[in-house]
Design an enzyme around this catalytic site. Structure first.
Site, PDB file in Angstrom:
ATOM      1  N   LYS A 158       0.814  -1.218   0.000  1.00 48.20           N
ATOM      2  CA  LYS A 158       0.000   0.000   0.000  1.00 48.20           C
ATOM      3  C   LYS A 158       0.847   1.267   0.000  1.00 48.20           C
ATOM      4  O   LYS A 158       0.402   2.320  -0.472  1.00 48.20           O
ATOM      5  CB  LYS A 158      -0.958  -0.024   1.186  1.00 48.20           C
ATOM      6  CG  LYS A 158      -2.066  -1.059   1.045  1.00 48.20           C
ATOM      7  CD  LYS A 158      -3.025  -1.005   2.205  1.00 48.20           C
ATOM      8  CE  LYS A 158      -4.216  -1.924   1.971  1.00 48.20           C
ATOM      9  NZ  LYS A 158      -3.846  -3.319   1.823  1.00 48.20           N
ATOM     10  N   GLU A 242      -2.915   6.699   7.381  1.00 48.47           N
ATOM     11  CA  GLU A 242      -3.383   7.780   6.528  1.00 48.47           C
ATOM     12  C   GLU A 242      -4.628   8.416   7.135  1.00 48.47           C
ATOM     13  O   GLU A 242      -5.242   7.856   8.059  1.00 48.47           O
ATOM     14  CB  GLU A 242      -3.686   7.275   5.114  1.00 48.47           C
ATOM     15  CG  GLU A 242      -4.755   6.209   5.039  1.00 48.47           C
ATOM     16  CD  GLU A 242      -4.849   5.569   3.666  1.00 48.47           C
ATOM     17  OE1 GLU A 242      -3.891   5.686   2.885  1.00 48.47           O
ATOM     18  OE2 GLU A 242      -5.888   4.953   3.380  1.00 48.47           O
ATOM     19  N   ASN A 277     -15.005  -3.046   8.580  1.00 48.59           N
ATOM     20  CA  ASN A 277     -14.276  -2.798   7.324  1.00 48.59           C
ATOM     21  C   ASN A 277     -14.404  -3.934   6.326  1.00 48.59           C
ATOM     22  O   ASN A 277     -13.635  -4.008   5.360  1.00 48.59           O
ATOM     23  CB  ASN A 277     -12.788  -2.529   7.605  1.00 48.59           C
ATOM     24  CG  ASN A 277     -12.584  -1.287   8.437  1.00 48.59           C
ATOM     25  OD1 ASN A 277     -13.148  -0.239   8.160  1.00 48.59           O
ATOM     26  ND2 ASN A 277     -11.788  -1.400   9.490  1.00 48.59           N
ATOM     27  N   GLU A 317      -9.882   0.475  -5.696  1.00 51.69           N
ATOM     28  CA  GLU A 317     -10.870   0.916  -4.721  1.00 51.69           C
ATOM     29  C   GLU A 317     -10.683   2.400  -4.405  1.00 51.69           C
ATOM     30  O   GLU A 317      -9.561   2.875  -4.267  1.00 51.69           O
ATOM     31  CB  GLU A 317     -10.771   0.083  -3.446  1.00 51.69           C
ATOM     32  CG  GLU A 317     -11.023  -1.402  -3.679  1.00 51.69           C
ATOM     33  CD  GLU A 317     -11.150  -2.181  -2.397  1.00 51.69           C
ATOM     34  OE1 GLU A 317     -10.923  -1.600  -1.315  1.00 51.69           O
ATOM     35  OE2 GLU A 317     -11.482  -3.381  -2.471  1.00 51.69           O
ATOM     36  N   GLU A 330      -6.832   1.539  -2.545  1.00 51.86           N
ATOM     37  CA  GLU A 330      -5.881   0.455  -2.805  1.00 51.86           C
ATOM     38  C   GLU A 330      -6.267  -0.227  -4.102  1.00 51.86           C
ATOM     39  O   GLU A 330      -7.361  -0.030  -4.630  1.00 51.86           O
ATOM     40  CB  GLU A 330      -5.884  -0.570  -1.658  1.00 51.86           C
ATOM     41  CG  GLU A 330      -7.213  -1.305  -1.481  1.00 51.86           C
ATOM     42  CD  GLU A 330      -7.194  -2.241  -0.289  1.00 51.86           C
ATOM     43  OE1 GLU A 330      -6.212  -2.239   0.464  1.00 51.86           O
ATOM     44  OE2 GLU A 330      -8.176  -2.986  -0.126  1.00 51.86           O
ATOM     45  N   ASN A 332      -6.545  -4.114  -5.614  1.00 49.91           N
ATOM     46  CA  ASN A 332      -6.498  -5.550  -5.358  1.00 49.91           C
ATOM     47  C   ASN A 332      -6.113  -6.259  -6.648  1.00 49.91           C
ATOM     48  O   ASN A 332      -6.845  -6.209  -7.641  1.00 49.91           O
ATOM     49  CB  ASN A 332      -7.847  -6.054  -4.856  1.00 49.91           C
ATOM     50  CG  ASN A 332      -8.165  -5.502  -3.479  1.00 49.91           C
ATOM     51  OD1 ASN A 332      -7.317  -5.504  -2.600  1.00 49.91           O
ATOM     52  ND2 ASN A 332      -9.376  -4.999  -3.304  1.00 49.91           N
ATOM     53  N   ARG A 334      -6.194  -9.142  -7.950  1.00 47.79           N
ATOM     54  CA  ARG A 334      -6.800 -10.474  -7.966  1.00 47.79           C
ATOM     55  C   ARG A 334      -8.263 -10.344  -8.355  1.00 47.79           C
ATOM     56  O   ARG A 334      -8.778  -9.244  -8.537  1.00 47.79           O
ATOM     57  CB  ARG A 334      -6.716 -11.101  -6.579  1.00 47.79           C
ATOM     58  CG  ARG A 334      -7.303 -10.193  -5.485  1.00 47.79           C
ATOM     59  CD  ARG A 334      -7.450 -10.881  -4.165  1.00 47.79           C
ATOM     60  NE  ARG A 334      -7.716  -9.968  -3.061  1.00 47.79           N
ATOM     61  CZ  ARG A 334      -8.889  -9.414  -2.773  1.00 47.79           C
ATOM     62  NH1 ARG A 334      -9.941  -9.661  -3.566  1.00 47.79           N
ATOM     63  NH2 ARG A 334      -9.044  -8.615  -1.740  1.00 47.79           N
ATOM     64  N   PHE A 390     -22.946  -6.936  14.809  1.00 48.51           N
ATOM     65  CA  PHE A 390     -23.332  -7.075  13.402  1.00 48.51           C
ATOM     66  C   PHE A 390     -22.787  -8.347  12.758  1.00 48.51           C
ATOM     67  O   PHE A 390     -22.829  -8.504  11.551  1.00 48.51           O
ATOM     68  CB  PHE A 390     -22.907  -5.859  12.571  1.00 48.51           C
ATOM     69  CG  PHE A 390     -23.531  -4.577  13.035  1.00 48.51           C
ATOM     70  CD1 PHE A 390     -24.894  -4.372  12.925  1.00 48.51           C
ATOM     71  CD2 PHE A 390     -22.768  -3.581  13.611  1.00 48.51           C
ATOM     72  CE1 PHE A 390     -25.488  -3.192  13.364  1.00 48.51           C
ATOM     73  CE2 PHE A 390     -23.346  -2.399  14.062  1.00 48.51           C
ATOM     74  CZ  PHE A 390     -24.711  -2.204  13.938  1.00 48.51           C
TER      75      PHE A 390
END
Length: 691
Positions: A158, A242, A277, A317, A330, A332, A334, A390
């Site tokens: 990242k 960040e 997240n 993203e 970021e 990904n 894949r 949740f």
């Protein structure tokens, strides 16, 4: 579905009624991609899938359509898993822990050599973004179905990816462009950036190794937990920090690029409904983006892909604020979990495209060929208890399992079946439930129907939460952000709040099913079991317990019709029921209904006698600490005789690669400790006692 367990004159009734007869659901169309596979386009003879569960099954399905033989790898506890049965060959790569099986590169490389696989598809997670794995495959002349090691390295880190994104003129979030050395440096950096900040794993993804910090103390704690989770999940404990964009949307762009410099963006996916997240509900396209913003995000995503000479399917993203400003989060490198909704609106099979690209073929499409046809929604069905934060993991065996594939425009990507075990070792996902419609409203209605017709028994699952999300006015209107769940349910999810009418319908249905089950139990092959059984009763007085309330009901029957009297009001329930079926057609007051609820039904005598049963004395939870979920003990911070303060950490439990800090409910002295690091614990197991 109606399940019964008789005991001492009462029955527990679990309800799930289908609103139309299953026999009317023949010949339906299931939403899927429309790719045409060219049998003359040669790719690979045999592909090994270095993954498990639903994504392994998903890859195998496309390989079969392309005429490619498949090899599954599995741990010893997965020897009977669905993906193992689907593949042409299977190789055991170690015991249950992921570090000894699905992350065991040596074992997987041996499986590749043993089976003669020409290529490896890594799925997502595990080794899918591990550059060393890709290098080892390349050294053996085996194709890695994904980007090259340079792109994996650049985008998987990242810190490096953010620097590359800046150079490619991609919007980025303010933050520290380097590796954070320790907790104290993390506090210093966070103070310079300004709270709140996001601490996250440099090499990770999927919500693991991520913590939001609002002060110095949370930063120290977040650094510790994030580094431990990152090491456990990715074998890399490096972290970055960040600025945390408060109340954003999480919107991602699917990209597809070949080895010849061609790259496309395949529109966006809205992924803002999250807990811890991790995504829960996704949709494509987003209700929020206008064509100009969509194009700008797509072009920046492609610019980033080209900057690292990316070749395969990948996802960029972004966080998007209320003013439609978007920031790179970021990339990904894949196949993404939620790729099916992109397939639904574009008609492309992304696994097929990945295999073609890995073989060296050019993309067949241009940007102008990529459509947005209709709307697709994905609900991630998890073996989790939605009433605990949740969704805390649940384990067990699927005693009954039926996917709603009888419905049109429904797709279910799963890797389990009736009888499968959900264990503590792997992600608790049961399936990805996808619905498609010409409009968002149509896709939402189909999702509502699909969730109502999904039968899962044996493990606690999150369908009640998913069902409430997709009908909530804020979600229906598109007013969402990554804070949706805590804002809508500030005190946690409590389940569906029944209206007075719904309560009457539910009570009446439970009573009617109880009577139907009683009458069935009196018969054998259609006749009475014994001749001395009295004539069939047509009047019943029952007691139904629902949400700690007790309701007296009167039931009368005429053929397949039941009249239930509740508090002076009559409810008509009817249907031709096969009580052995998972789903039953039911009509209440002339209308078809879908119901899934747990109730207890007692005869009048049993209800009277139950009053004399001793009540269970509630446990003093302030003096004991029990595990809220099954998992393994990572650390124990106290010993007998220690004094602890309220809120002080006592131990850490890891479940499905997520670490959870268990704290003291009061200031007291530790009386006894019943666990140690490395222990496996079940839900409700005693961990620590306080005086």
């Amino acid at each position: 579905m109606a399940a019964y367990r008789s005991a001492a004159g009462f029955q527990r009734v679990l309800l799930a009624f289908k609103h139309v007869c299953l026999k009317q659901r023949c010949g339906v169309i299931i939403c899927r991609y429309s790719t045409v596979y060219d049998p003359n386009e040669k790719t690979f003879d045999k592909i090994l899938i270095a993954n498990r569960g639903e994504i392994a099954c998903r890859v195998i399905k496309t390989c079969k359509k392309m005429g490619i033989k498949t090899v599954a790898v599995h741990s010893d506890v997965d020897s009977s898993a669905v993906h193992v049965k689907m593949a042409d060959e299977a190789v055991c790569v170690g015991p249950a822990p992921t570090s000894k099986s699905y992350l065991n590169m040596d074992a997987i490389m041996n499986a590749v050599k043993q089976t003669g696989a020409q290529a490896v598809h890594p799925g997502y997670g595990f080794l899918s973004e591990n550059k060393e794995f890709a290098k080892r495959l390349a050294a053996e002349g085996v194709t890695f179905i994904g980007p090259d090691t340079h792109a994996i390295q650049a985008m998987g880190d990242k810190i490096e990816s953010k620097l590359i994104a800046k150079a490619a003129k991609v919007n980025t979030i303010p933050g520290f462009d380097g590796v954070v050395k320790d907790a104290e440096e993390a506090v210093k950096i966070a103070g310079e950036i300004g709270y709140p900040v996001m601490i996250k794993a440099s090499a990770g993804g999927g919500g693991k190794g991520m913590r939001i910090s609002w002060n110095d103390e949370e930063t120290r704690e977040g650094f510790r937990f994030s580094s431990q989770e990152a090491a456990s999940s990715f074998g890399d404990d490096r972290l970055l920090i960040e600025k945390f964009i408060d109340n954003p949307r999480h919107i991602e762009i699917q990209v597809l690029a070949d080895k010849h410099g061609n790259a496309l963006w395949l529109n966006e996916r809205e992924c803002s409904i999250q807990r811890r997240n991790q995504k829960v509900v996704e949709e494509a396209p987003s209700t929020f983006l206008d064509p100009d913003t969509r194009r700008a995000m797509g072009e920046q995503a492609v610019s980033l892909a080209k900057a690292v000479k990316y070749s395969s399917a990948g996802t960029v993203e972004f966080l998007v604020d209320s003013q439609k400003n978007f920031y790179f989060l970021e990339m990904n490198t894949r196949l993404q979990v939620e790729h099916p909704i992109t397939e639904c609106i574009t008609g492309l099979d992304l696994v097929h495209q990945m295999i073609r690209i890995a073989k060296g073929y050019k993309l067949q499409q241009k940007q102008s060929d990529i459509p947005i046809n209709g709307w697709a929604i994905e609900s991630r069905v998890y073996a989790e208890d939605p009433y605990k934060s949740f969704g805390l993991p649940s384990i067990g065996r699927l005693s009954q399992y039926q996917e709603p594939l009888n419905l049109p425009n429904v797709r279910v990507d799963s890797g389990i079946q009736e009888g499968s075990d959900i264990s503590i070792y792997y992600d608790p996902m049961i399936s990805k439930l996808v619905t498609y419609g010409k409009t968002r409203e149509e896709a939402l209605k189909k999702m509502e129907e699909a969730l109502d017709n999904y039968v899962i028994r044996g493990v606690t699952h999150n369908i009640p939460l998913l069902r409430e999300i997709i009908v909530h006015p804020r979600f229906v209107s598109g007013d969402i952000s990554t804070k949706f769940l805590p804002e809508v349910y500030p005190d946690g999810f409590k389940g569906h709040m029944l209206t007075a009418g719904e309560r009457r319908e539910l009570l009446a249905t439970a009573a009617a099913l109880y009577v139907a089950a009683q009458l069935r139990s009196q018969k054998f092959l259609g006749d009475l079991r014994v001749s001395i059984v009295p004539a069939e009763s047509r009047q019943w007085e029952l007691c139904v317990e629902l949400d700690k309330g007790v309701h007296m009901l009167g039931v009368s029957r005429a053929g397949n019709n039941y009249t239930v009297e509740i508090d002076g009001e009559k409810v008509e329930v009817s249907g031709e029921w096969n009580l052995a079926s998972a789903l039953l057609p039911i009509t209440i007051n002339g209308k078809h209904r879908n119901l899934q609820f747990k109730l207890r039904v007692l005869s009048k005598l049993a209800a009277y006698l139950s009053k004399h049963m001793p009540e269970k004395i509630p446990e003093d939870t302030s003096s004991i600490l029990r595990s809220p979920m099954p998992g393994s003990v990572v650390a124990v911070s106290v010993k007998p005789g220690d004094n602890v303060a309220e809120g002080q950490e006592i131990c850490v439990i890891e479940a499905m690669k997520m670490q959870n800090s268990m704290t003291a409910a009061k200031t007291a002295k530790v009386k006894s400790v019943h666990c140690k690091a490395g222990d496996t614990v079940g839900e409700g197991d005693l961990l620590v006692e306080l005086e």
